[in-house]
Design a protein around this motif. Sequence first.
Motif, short mmCIF file in Angstrom:
data_model
loop_
_atom_site.label_atom_id
_atom_site.label_comp_id
_atom_site.label_asym_id
_atom_site.label_seq_id
_atom_site.Cartn_x
_atom_site.Cartn_y
_atom_site.Cartn_z
N PHE A 285 45.55 48.66 38.65
CA PHE A 285 45.41 47.29 39.16
C PHE A 285 44.70 47.32 40.51
N LYS A 286 45.16 48.18 41.42
CA LYS A 286 44.59 48.24 42.77
C LYS A 286 43.13 48.68 42.73
N ALA A 287 42.83 49.69 41.93
CA ALA A 287 41.45 50.18 41.85
C ALA A 287 40.51 49.11 41.31
N LEU A 288 40.95 48.40 40.29
CA LEU A 288 40.12 47.32 39.74
C LEU A 288 39.93 46.21 40.76
N ALA A 289 40.99 45.88 41.50
CA ALA A 289 40.89 44.84 42.52
C ALA A 289 39.96 45.27 43.67
N LEU A 290 39.88 46.56 43.93
CA LEU A 290 39.03 47.06 45.01
C LEU A 290 37.57 47.22 44.61
N GLY A 291 37.27 47.05 43.32
CA GLY A 291 35.87 47.08 42.92
C GLY A 291 35.50 48.00 41.79
N ALA A 292 36.44 48.77 41.26
CA ALA A 292 36.13 49.64 40.12
C ALA A 292 35.96 48.79 38.87
N ASP A 293 35.05 49.21 38.00
CA ASP A 293 34.90 48.57 36.70
C ASP A 293 35.87 49.16 35.69
N ASP B 103 40.17 40.69 42.07
CA ASP B 103 39.32 41.01 43.21
C ASP B 103 40.26 41.41 44.35
N ARG B 104 39.74 41.62 45.50
CA ARG B 104 40.56 42.13 46.61
C ARG B 104 41.69 41.19 47.00
N SER B 105 41.49 39.89 46.76
CA SER B 105 42.56 38.95 47.10
C SER B 105 43.79 39.16 46.22
N ALA B 106 43.63 39.78 45.06
CA ALA B 106 44.77 40.04 44.17
C ALA B 106 45.76 41.00 44.79
N LEU B 107 45.33 41.81 45.73
CA LEU B 107 46.24 42.76 46.36
C LEU B 107 47.27 42.06 47.22
N LYS B 108 46.96 40.88 47.69
CA LYS B 108 47.92 40.10 48.46
C LYS B 108 49.04 39.59 47.56
N ASP B 109 48.77 39.48 46.27
CA ASP B 109 49.76 38.97 45.32
C ASP B 109 50.80 40.02 44.94
N LEU B 110 50.59 41.26 45.34
CA LEU B 110 51.53 42.33 44.99
C LEU B 110 52.78 42.31 45.87
N GLY B 111 52.67 41.64 47.02
CA GLY B 111 53.82 41.51 47.90
C GLY B 111 54.24 42.81 48.42
#
Length: 155
Positions: free
Chosen positions: A92-100, A147-155
């Motif tokens: 999840f984190k890698a995809l949110a950071l830009g990996a395909d 996208d990177r904003s999804a990482l904020k949703d992990l709490g």
Amino acid sequence: DIYSRPSLNWDDIATLRDKTSLPIVLKGILHPDDARRAVDLGVEGIIVSNHGGRQVDGSISSTDALVDVADAVAGQVTILADSGFYTGSDVFKALALGADAVCIGRPHMYGLALNGAAGARDAVANIIAELDLTLGLSGHTDVAGLDRSALKDLG
């Protein structure tokens, strides 16, 4: 002589291009300048990888390198993340950071060692299930929307 070939250089990509029409995916990119150069040389993909940290002790992690590399290529090539991704939340984190996509190395090999093909299949299925759970718990339904904003949703 066994593990390394110091003579490899950027010119070898052109030589490889002359020998094949297959896509060229370059593994071991950790710096944005190298990513841009790889794009300029016409590779189709980049694997952001520190080779499991086995090559240079203390090197930058793939996760730390991923953001700058993804920004440097700006969608011009496929980006795969490798080295240190073991769980669905790692994916999840890698995809949110830009990996395909994310390469899963050790977990499926551990599964293979424990229970053959069924163990490898189960290890990968567990990562997929964890990814699905992480998506749901963070309010997402599809990796395409990460996208990177999804990482904020992990709490």
